[in-house]
Design a protein around this motif. Sequence first.
Motif, PDB file in Angstrom:
ATOM      1  N   GLU A 137      -0.364   7.500  -6.916  1.00  0.00           N
ATOM      2  CA  GLU A 137      -1.906   7.894  -6.929  1.00  0.00           C
ATOM      3  C   GLU A 137      -2.131   8.937  -7.940  1.00  0.00           C
TER       4      GLU A 137
ATOM      5  N   ILE B 258      -4.317   1.458  -5.439  1.00  0.00           N
ATOM      6  CA  ILE B 258      -5.248   1.817  -4.221  1.00  0.00           C
ATOM      7  C   ILE B 258      -6.774   1.961  -4.481  1.00  0.00           C
TER       8      ILE B 258
ATOM      9  N   LYS C 113      -1.531   5.210 -11.903  1.00  0.00           N
ATOM     10  CA  LYS C 113      -1.614   4.555 -10.473  1.00  0.00           C
ATOM     11  C   LYS C 113      -1.452   2.927 -10.430  1.00  0.00           C
TER      12      LYS C 113
ATOM     13  N   GLN D 176       0.854   4.032  -2.953  1.00  0.00           N
ATOM     14  CA  GLN D 176       0.359   5.489  -2.771  1.00  0.00           C
ATOM     15  C   GLN D 176       1.286   6.442  -3.335  1.00  0.00           C
TER      16      GLN D 176
ATOM     17  N   HIS E 217      -7.856  -2.683   0.707  1.00  0.00           N
ATOM     18  CA  HIS E 217      -7.371  -1.457   0.185  1.00  0.00           C
ATOM     19  C   HIS E 217      -6.782  -1.483  -0.970  1.00  0.00           C
TER      20      HIS E 217
ATOM     21  N   VAL F  61       0.762  -1.231   0.030  1.00  0.00           N
ATOM     22  CA  VAL F  61      -0.094  -0.002   0.005  1.00  0.00           C
ATOM     23  C   VAL F  61       0.729   1.313  -0.010  1.00  0.00           C
ATOM     24  N   LYS F  62       1.901   1.309   0.578  1.00  0.00           N
ATOM     25  CA  LYS F  62       2.685   2.576   1.016  1.00  0.00           C
ATOM     26  C   LYS F  62       3.384   2.619  -0.552  1.00  0.00           C
TER      27      LYS F  62
END
Length: 94
Positions: free
Chosen positions: A44, A88, A48, A41, A75, A37-38
């Motif tokens: 984004e 994401i 993406k 991000q 997520h 996820v990090k």
Amino acid sequence: MSTEIIIYILIGVVIVVAAHVLLHRLLKFKMDESAIVKFLQGFENEDKYQTNTAISTAVNISIPRVAVVCEKSEHITHAAEDTQTWAIKNDKKT
């Protein structure tokens, strides 16, 4: 020692080992999910969607593990046309 005491001890050991294994799996999943996820991000605002290979290389997790974690994560979502590309989830409610 009676047979009952030995059985209770064995049941206790099995419960402790099972709890340890489940906790380990959950923590490993959460750590891998957090790393992915990090990484995602950071994309984004740009392109993406990232491939399993790109994610695997960036976060040092095997490609099959990346696929499993992304599939199970609440997520992360895959591109509609490609199930090997992830981003994401957009959870914004209007």
